[in-house]
Design a protein around this motif. Structure first.
Motif, PDB file in Angstrom:
ATOM      1  N   MET A   1       0.851  -1.163   0.000  1.00 11.93           N
ATOM      2  CA  MET A   1       0.000   0.000   0.000  1.00 11.93           C
ATOM      3  C   MET A   1       0.902   1.233   0.000  1.00 11.93           C
ATOM      4  SD  MET A   1      -2.829   1.222   2.825  1.00 11.93           S
ATOM      5  CE  MET A   1      -3.797  -0.202   2.756  1.00 11.93           C
ATOM      6  N   GLU A   5      -1.904   6.481  -0.024  1.00 15.92           N
ATOM      7  CA  GLU A   5      -3.151   5.758   0.220  1.00 15.92           C
ATOM      8  C   GLU A   5      -3.316   5.447   1.710  1.00 15.92           C
ATOM      9  OE1 GLU A   5      -5.270   1.588  -1.131  1.00 15.92           O
ATOM     10  OE2 GLU A   5      -3.660   2.433  -2.373  1.00 15.92           O
ATOM     11  N   ALA A   6      -2.239   5.041   2.381  1.00 15.33           N
ATOM     12  CA  ALA A   6      -2.279   4.763   3.818  1.00 15.33           C
ATOM     13  C   ALA A   6      -2.602   6.027   4.598  1.00 15.33           C
ATOM     14  CB  ALA A   6      -0.949   4.181   4.284  1.00 15.33           C
TER      15      ALA A   6
END
Length: 109
Positions: A1, A5-6
């Motif tokens: 990821m 996005e995290a």
């Protein structure tokens, strides 16, 4: 990821928690106002009696600092040790000694 996005997932999680806290705060304020209005209406509806109309029973009125004249049963404890125990209990509990009633003191082996 990927990091971006995290970070978006973390920010959206914080946002959801914050929104839920605001909603809970609003519910608490709403319930508080409802309870206050209900209490005010019941206070107004209840008849108020003056102090002269209320019956006073002289037997039930106690003096605030009555002295207990009872005996303390001491089992295998001398009077000096019992006095120290009573002082320690009074000091550690924060209750004045004249408010405590000791019925018996027993030495544990």
């Amino acid at each position: 990821m990927p990091i971006l996005e995290a970070l978006m997932v973390a920010v959206s999680g914080f946002l959801v928690v914050f929104i839920m806290l605001v909603i809970l705060w609003g519910i608490i304020v709403l319930i508080s106002k409802v309870v206050n209005t209900v209490e005010k209406t019941t206070e107004v509806a209840a008849p108020v009696e003056s102090a002269e109309q209320l019956p006073v029973k002289t037997e039930e009125v106690k003096k605030p600092h009555e002295i207990y004249g009872g005996e303390i049963a001491l089992y295998d404890v001398d009077e000096k040790t019992a006095a120290c125990i009573m002082a320690i209990v009074s000091d550690s509990s924060g209750i004045p000694l004249d408010h405590l009633i000791f019925k018996s003191i027993k030495a544990l082996d």
